[in-house]
Enzyme design. Sequence first.
Site, PDB file in Angstrom:
ATOM      1  N   SER A   1      46.058  46.246  41.177  1.00  0.00           N
ATOM      2  CA  SER A   1      46.873  46.107  39.980  1.00  0.00           C
ATOM      3  C   SER A   1      47.976  45.055  40.201  1.00  0.00           C
ATOM      4  CB  SER A   1      47.446  47.482  39.609  1.00  0.00           C
ATOM      5  OG  SER A   1      47.838  47.528  38.269  1.00  0.00           O
TER       6      SER A   1
ATOM      7  N   ASP B   1      37.800  50.038  33.817  1.00  0.00           N
ATOM      8  CA  ASP B   1      39.227  49.716  33.713  1.00  0.00           C
ATOM      9  C   ASP B   1      39.540  49.117  32.347  1.00  0.00           C
ATOM     10  OD1 ASP B   1      41.851  48.729  34.087  1.00  0.00           O
ATOM     11  OD2 ASP B   1      41.466  48.275  36.191  1.00  0.00           O
TER      12      ASP B   1
ATOM     13  N   HIS C   1      41.396  52.522  35.375  1.00  0.00           N
ATOM     14  CA  HIS C   1      42.387  51.855  36.221  1.00  0.00           C
ATOM     15  C   HIS C   1      43.020  52.814  37.231  1.00  0.00           C
ATOM     16  CE1 HIS C   1      44.950  48.583  37.350  1.00  0.00           C
ATOM     17  NE2 HIS C   1      46.025  49.331  37.212  1.00  0.00           N
TER      18      HIS C   1
END
Lengths: 353, 353
Positions: free
Chosen positions: B144, B298, B327
């Site tokens: 991320s 995601d 995610h």
Amino acid sequence: MINNGYYTHEFHGDYELVGVGALDLEEGGSIPDCRLAVATFGELSEAKDNAILITSWYSGTHQIWRDAYVGAGHALDPERYFIVAVDQIGSGLSTSPHNADGANAPLTMSKFPRVRIGDDVVAQERLLREHFGIEQLQLVVGGSMGAQQTYEWAVRFPDKVLRAAPIAGTAKNTPHDFLIAEYCRESIMSDPGWNGGEYQSNEDAEAGLKRQAHVWALTGFSSEFWKQEVWRALEFDSKEAFVEGFLEPYFTAMDPNDLLTQAWKWQRGDVSRHTDGDLAAALGRITAKTFVMPIDEDVLFPPRDCEPEQRLIKNSELRVVEDIAGHLGLFSLTPTFMTQIDRHLGELLATSN
Amino acid sequence: MINNGYYTHEFHGDYELVGVGALDLEEGGSIPDCRLAVATFGELSEAKDNAILITSWYSGTHQIWRDAYVGAGHALDPERYFIVAVDQIGSGLSTSPHNADGANAPLTMSKFPRVRIGDDVVAQERLLREHFGIEQLQLVVGGSMGAQQTYEWAVRFPDKVLRAAPIAGTAKNTPHDFLIAEYCRESIMSDPGWNGGEYQSNEDAEAGLKRQAHVWALTGFSSEFWKQEVWRALEFDSKEAFVEGFLEPYFTAMDPNDLLTQAWKWQRGDVSRHTDGDLAAALGRITAKTFVMPIDEDVLFPPRDCEPEQRLIKNSELRVVEDIAGHLGLFSLTPTFMTQIDRHLGELLATSN
């Protein structure tokens, strides 16, 4: 009740308020004087056999259908069909928290009862039968919450629905959609100006309505809509300008309690309530020729949520609409959206069911 | 500065605060006494040639990496590598709005400056070189926002990064992610208790932190995660219990200003800042053997956002991780997540780059 200029003929053109009497509600209680906002297009045939029903989505009314979906050259052609667009309870035009007066005065604002999709469909069936004398529909069509109503019609009144076109919606609401609607509700209710539903003006909760608009910015469009800057075609200069110039004013004009009534209803749309939770049994009741029409880029009602339901409907086809905008493509934002809708609805109406 | 018991050794175990001196910032101003929280695993070889850097994600620290990703049997094996996990500026452990004191006191709370991904990477490079004597890394890996830092490392210091594994993140942040982060920020800032960043305790903005948690409920997980009730495997009884028992307490423990610093940084991650906006030129600088590792479900960083970037990196492969959680699968929520991570990282570390 409060006055809100958005819910007027000035913004919504011609429509009629038709009373359907007292409406007993699935959750208990009743609406003493349930009135439905109805816009019609075309002429009802003498045999009363050319009627189409359009149902409304969250925050929407007949207006978007009139402007984008109905007319000469469209499948929903008033030259051929008598098209009845009915705004849902809580829409702000039909009986809703903000406009409850007269016999409905005890239900005003925070005292408005919980309404379910089934309540709307019962009220609509009564409206069509008692007010127009319509016993059978060539088609029921609606998007999003309108698809919920479409499914409810086809399951509850199978003999009355010859064809059904649920667009971008599901027969049984998904948990993800429940959460999306929940955070729409939270956005509004967390505004101190909402005041437990007892505000003086929708403007009191403007900040909350804007936050609610932002939930739609995150989920109503596909990520590709933002990446490809599709908003440029709508004549905005930046994504921020699009949010501020399109989504925010769309919602801040509306009534907070009305949106909450709709959101609560959306969360609980589920035709399997008719069959003790057995979705296959509920959808198995449908006799309408049904085109299930998800939008490929829809985050809220993706095809993979719609296709399993379609497979449970005997006389059905999956017709995926390709639209980069995602769910809010329902507003006919791209030039290719309506041509697909017209093609699918035209082919559906041409079937002999 | 305020005290927050979450950002302590009690919750985050062993880590060291290492000063890297004054850090001039890309947006102007500087942090007079920039301190980075560092957790290490394993031993640095005499040749200082066995180092791996782990970068941290939004709201995250070294803790999740220590607990889930690092250890015997994992690709990130302290028996073979000297693994350095550095918490980002604004993480609450490294220099952050809530803990700015001493020489950093002028930057406390609402006065904290804007920090960019590049600032973190400059500080990390200085830390590794000056504190550990590390001039080259066998691998930089992060998820991320950690992927943003990984890309920044590989573009800014190509000679120092032999291998790179950006997981579930992009080199150039997308507009959809910008909006998601924007509404994370709005959720917090719209809480009157946030008070323009001048609160007495993170609990003052608890309602806003909860709303921020709900943005993650909508976007951090896939719709299939909710539909398949994957949270049951995490020993919750309902989706509401999962939101209240997992997401809300995770975020309400944190500092609002710290999260805002991270969110602002996340919004603007973009390696093409090095090349006048030319993303191909920026990614073309990368010499590291790179595995681009999006998670298939995601919503924030879908493979279709990651693959076009991967194709711009010479010595790269796309390694899609399959995970129903989406995610937040980064938290290793499903039994199949870490086996994939270990396989990909193991194969990457086995390459001869």
